[in-house]
Scaffold this active site. Structure first.
Site, PDB file in Angstrom:
ATOM      1  N   ASP A 203       0.817  -1.211   0.000  1.00 53.47           N
ATOM      2  CA  ASP A 203       0.000   0.000   0.000  1.00 53.47           C
ATOM      3  C   ASP A 203       0.858   1.272   0.000  1.00 53.47           C
ATOM      4  O   ASP A 203       1.870   1.352   0.702  1.00 53.47           O
ATOM      5  CB  ASP A 203      -0.830  -0.034   1.302  1.00 53.47           C
ATOM      6  CG  ASP A 203      -1.800   1.107   1.438  1.00 53.47           C
ATOM      7  OD1 ASP A 203      -2.867   1.047   0.811  1.00 53.47           O
ATOM      8  OD2 ASP A 203      -1.498   2.057   2.186  1.00 53.47           O
ATOM      9  N   GLU A 257      13.529 -14.449  -0.321  1.00 53.15           N
ATOM     10  CA  GLU A 257      13.897 -15.504   0.643  1.00 53.15           C
ATOM     11  C   GLU A 257      12.909 -16.662   0.572  1.00 53.15           C
ATOM     12  O   GLU A 257      13.206 -17.772   0.985  1.00 53.15           O
ATOM     13  CB  GLU A 257      13.863 -14.954   2.089  1.00 53.15           C
ATOM     14  CG  GLU A 257      14.948 -13.960   2.424  1.00 53.15           C
ATOM     15  CD  GLU A 257      14.668 -13.266   3.768  1.00 53.15           C
ATOM     16  OE1 GLU A 257      13.862 -13.768   4.589  1.00 53.15           O
ATOM     17  OE2 GLU A 257      15.254 -12.185   3.991  1.00 53.15           O
TER      18      GLU A 257
END
Ligand code: GLC
Length: 518
Positions: A203, A257
């Site tokens: 956002d 990751e």
């Protein structure tokens, strides 16, 4: 990654769920996680690939959940963590991906971090937010404006300093220059990745690192009231600072990751500003939202030009994306009318790039009038009598024609929708829903539409036409933006029409969009 090297989100379609208005299962008039699970069949039948759910975290709801008081919990209105875990499983069982909203630029003022920060200038959390002394005459530190009206600063009397909030007062801006903030927020992302989410919509990324000298924003000469209160200033210093990209890169590294989970960035801005978020090495957001179809006039030549400009501006190897609507902007069927909303859907779903569909646009939902005493949006509440605000686009999905439109057995948090409900549209071969299901099925079955190249064929004041090509397959798309017949500027066997059936060769009927196999 499929055999042609296309990760799922390049071929895929994203469907935005606004959880408060999707499906209520408790009778409190507000949608919830179990409601999303109950309605996954609708999403799967539509043929999309991923859902993005607007915020479901604990929140005082000063901005409908975009004011978060705990980044790793679930808001009790929406359910429990166990409900969430069941939902993740169900989403994956339907063959769908799950994206959550991540709201990094600000927390809620009820977040324990802010509660600590505001308690004293010496609190260890003080620097997690952006504080400044008043100007000599007591005014806020600079001229920045809140997106919801009024100054972007509120004085904390107890400590004598102002804190920055780009949105509501209850949304203090986090200080991303503080490494502890970054570490805490990346850990929150990791927790959700561990819980199985396939990515985030990030956002208000343009506000991650406002200018640290807090220089005044210059005034805008072309400002109109309808643009919203904050738009009377250019956002030169409050938004899109280059340091923000460093943060986005770090977020991306966290997503990597976990094997390259998806980050879609919300950052309203000029084209070069939006493009910045891909990162020069494509190490930023995989998809910085492209909002031009929301902002552009509904004009085929202007849209054709923008498509060319956007395609040309994409960094090497970057993947495009397109958006027609969301929970912040007027419904497409209201902006362009019901007939053109079908043309718009065909445009969205045949352009090159990942489309995002806002819940209810598959039904042709329109803005609804909201009585003053039912207003929820701080933007509307702070600007009474102006017609500003986003509640009209956020009303609940009409599922059936029973009481509460199948959305709730209680009192809905916003008025119900006047749009023909899902159950009725599903049985009507001429409905918007049936049309969009067919359109999506066509997109899925034609690699030319999902991964093919784009070439403009024709654009004038009435018609936009383009080709999508993959291997030796060519699909032509012709869209009539007018309510008059127009010559068809390309050939092929009609495959899908906005009108359901096919008419005479060589002509587009009023408001008709056609997909043709060439
Ligand atoms: C984004 C959201 C909007 C929210 C704002 C502040 O623009 O889409 O709904 O009010 O950020 O979080």
């Amino acid at each position: 990654m499929d055999d042609k090297g296309f990760v799922w989100w390049k071929r895929g379609i994203v469907y935005q769920i606004y959880p408060r208005s999707f499906q209520d299962t408790t009778g409190n008039g507000i949608g919830d996680l179990n409601g999303i699970r109950k309605r996954l069949g609708h999403v799967a039948d539509l043929g999309v690939d991923a859902i993005w759910i607007s915020p479901i975290y604990p929140s005082p709801m000063k901005d409908a959940g975009y004011d978060i008081s705990d980044y790793t919990g679930i808001e009790p209105i929406f359910g429990t963590l166990a409900d969430f875990e069941t939902l993740v499983q169900a989403v994956h069982d339907h063959g769908l991906k799950l994206l959550l909203d991540f709201v990094p630029s600000h927390s809620s003022d009820r977040h324990p971090w802010f509660q600590a920060a505001r308690s004293s200038r010496d609190d260890p959390k003080r620097d997690w937010y952006i504080w400044r002394d008043p100007r000599a005459d007591g005014r806020p530190p600079n001229n920045w404006l809140s997106e919801f009206g009024g100054p972007a600063w509120t004085l904390n009397e107890a400590t004598g300093q102002y804190y920055l909030h780009i949105y509501a007062r209850g949304q203090p801006a986090l200080n991303w220059r503080n490494p502890e903030v970054r570490a805490a927020m990346y850990d929150a992302m990791r927790i959700w990745f561990e819980r199985g989410v396939d990515g985030f919509r990030v956002d208000a990324a343009e506000h991650l690192t406002p200018d640290d000298q807090l220089r005044d924003n210059p005034p805008r000469k072309d400002w109109k009231f309808e643009d919203g209160p904050a738009q009377s200033l250019h956002r030169t210093y409050s938004s899109h600072q280059p340091e923000g990209l460093k943060i986005v890169r770090e977020m991306r590294a966290v997503a990597e990751e976990y094997g390259g989970r998806l980050l879609i960035g919300e950052a309203y801005g000029e084209l070069d500003e939006v493009m910045m978020y891909y990162g020069t090495a494509l190490d930023g957001f995989q998809l910085p939202f492209n909002f031009k179809l929301i902002e552009a006039p509904w004009d085929p030549s202007a849209i054709a030009d923008y498509i060319d400009i956007y395609e040309a501006a994409l960094p090497e190897g970057a993947w495009p994306n397109w958006v027609l609507g969301n929970h912040d902007r007027n419904r497409i069927a209201t902006r362009v009318g019901a007939a053109q909303a079908r043309v718009a859907a065909m445009l969205l779903l045949t352009l090159r790039g990942t489309p995002t569909i806002f819940q209810g646009d598959e039904l042709g939902m329109v803005n609804e009038m909201i009585p003053e005493d039912m207003l929820q949006d701080p933007w509307a509440i702070n600007n009474p009598g102006t017609g500003l605000g986003r509640d009209p686009v956020r009303v609940p999905i009409p599922w059936d024609d029973g009481p509460g439109t199948g959305f709730t057995t209680g009192t809905p948090w916003l008025p119900l929708s006047s749009t023909t409900p899902v159950t009725v549209q599903a049985n009507d071969p001429g409905s918007m829903l049936t049309f969009q299901r067919g359109l999506i099925a066509m997109r899925r079955s034609e690699p030319a539409l999902t991964i093919g190249g784009y070439t403009r064929l024709h654009a004038d004041a009435g018609v936009l036409a383009y080709a999508r090509r993959h291997g030796d397959r060519t699909i032509n798309v012709a869209l009539n933006f007018t309510d008059r017949p127009q010559p068809l500027p390309c050939n092929g066997t009609p495959l899908v029409s906005t009108h359901g059936d096919f008419a005479a060769d060589g002509e587009l009927r009023p408001d008709e969009g056609l997909i043709l196999g060439a």
